[in-house]
Design a protein around this motif. Sequence first.
Motif, PDB file in Angstrom:
ATOM      1  N   ALA A  78       0.820  -1.205   0.000  1.00 58.29           N
ATOM      2  CA  ALA A  78       0.000   0.000   0.000  1.00 58.29           C
ATOM      3  C   ALA A  78       0.859   1.262   0.000  1.00 58.29           C
ATOM      4  O   ALA A  78       0.423   2.319  -0.479  1.00 58.29           O
ATOM      5  CB  ALA A  78      -0.925   0.002   1.214  1.00 58.29           C
ATOM      6  N   ASP A  85      -0.900  -0.285 -10.523  1.00 58.54           N
ATOM      7  CA  ASP A  85      -2.357  -0.412 -10.535  1.00 58.54           C
ATOM      8  C   ASP A  85      -2.719  -1.825 -10.987  1.00 58.54           C
ATOM      9  O   ASP A  85      -2.450  -2.210 -12.127  1.00 58.54           O
ATOM     10  CB  ASP A  85      -2.960   0.623 -11.478  1.00 58.54           C
ATOM     11  CG  ASP A  85      -4.484   0.649 -11.438  1.00 58.54           C
ATOM     12  OD1 ASP A  85      -5.086  -0.207 -10.759  1.00 58.54           O
ATOM     13  OD2 ASP A  85      -5.075   1.526 -12.098  1.00 58.54           O
ATOM     14  N   ARG A  87      -5.875  -3.170 -10.856  1.00 56.95           N
ATOM     15  CA  ARG A  87      -7.303  -3.320 -11.150  1.00 56.95           C
ATOM     16  C   ARG A  87      -7.515  -4.056 -12.466  1.00 56.95           C
ATOM     17  O   ARG A  87      -6.958  -3.689 -13.498  1.00 56.95           O
ATOM     18  CB  ARG A  87      -7.983  -1.954 -11.203  1.00 56.95           C
ATOM     19  CG  ARG A  87      -8.189  -1.318  -9.846  1.00 56.95           C
ATOM     20  CD  ARG A  87      -8.768   0.079  -9.988  1.00 56.95           C
ATOM     21  NE  ARG A  87      -7.826   0.984 -10.654  1.00 56.95           N
ATOM     22  CZ  ARG A  87      -8.081   2.258 -10.924  1.00 56.95           C
ATOM     23  NH1 ARG A  87      -9.253   2.782 -10.606  1.00 56.95           N
ATOM     24  NH2 ARG A  87      -7.173   3.013 -11.544  1.00 56.95           N
ATOM     25  N   GLU A 108      -8.121  -4.634  -4.024  1.00 57.55           N
ATOM     26  CA  GLU A 108      -7.606  -3.614  -4.943  1.00 57.55           C
ATOM     27  C   GLU A 108      -8.131  -3.815  -6.362  1.00 57.55           C
ATOM     28  O   GLU A 108      -7.707  -3.109  -7.284  1.00 57.55           O
ATOM     29  CB  GLU A 108      -6.075  -3.638  -4.948  1.00 57.55           C
ATOM     30  CG  GLU A 108      -5.445  -3.299  -3.607  1.00 57.55           C
ATOM     31  CD  GLU A 108      -5.787  -1.895  -3.146  1.00 57.55           C
ATOM     32  OE1 GLU A 108      -5.488  -0.940  -3.902  1.00 57.55           O
ATOM     33  OE2 GLU A 108      -6.353  -1.753  -2.039  1.00 57.55           O
TER      34      GLU A 108
END
Length: 289
Positions: A78, A85, A87, A108
């Motif tokens: 974190a 990223d 995602r 996440e």
Amino acid sequence: MAAAEAAEVEAAVVAAVPEDPTARPETRGVARRPVAADVTTRANRGWWDTDADDYHAEHGTFLGDADFVWCPERLREAEAHLLGDVRGQDVLEVGCGAAMCSRWLVGEGARPVAFDLSAGMLRHARDGARRTGVGLPLVQADAEHLPFRDASFDQAFTAFGAIQFVADSARLMREVARVLRPGGRWTFATTHPTRWAFPDDPGPEGLTATMPYFDRTPYVEVGADGGALYVEHHRTLGDRVREIAAAGFRLVDLVEPEWPLGHAQVWGQWSPTRGRILPGTAIYVCELR
């Protein structure tokens, strides 16, 4: 990796994970000696199967149920953002232990698949999924022989899993490269190579080099019969960089976490005493060319 395929693998593997570990033979000594790949695999699978409960009793609070801690220096993903990223990405966790890092990645927005050699560790991964309500595919596998299709994942990572516990880490690198998509990222944390020259002592005695850094003879804990119970393999920093390059990766960063102020927890050979002077962890960030 397709969700349906991952679910099929998980269903087939989890059924084979025993509920209760067997007792580990008593360690009778330590040696430096050559160890074959199959002996390494058998010893370390048995060790982690039977040590899983004690390991999580000692370190479970530090690691958390759905947290991503890279190392005993308490560097969290974190904060570090070494994976970027995630995602919508398919992410493989190599040597996942209880898979707490992968459960954090679910939050996440990633689609992680986690594997480990040890059935005992995967038992704790299942327990963590029940406690948190965060499930993901779990696979029992050998990191030198990955049971995944080519180009199945966008990223792979490990926080101290597998790398130093296999005899042929160059093969492991090639296997990770095979299952990654073009441009995929491979990020892995290991004990810093310089630590090999120092005793595994968190106190002042651990600050004096006593063994050759260039001696790659494995560290072995042996049982009463002389058989290997636990094995670690050493690679120098140069060895590791050459393995990375030979597998088709480009090393884009080498992170050496500093010991944070106020962090007083001792973890095996890691301690404030040593951490203020010597690096304990190396994190390699690589991209597939």
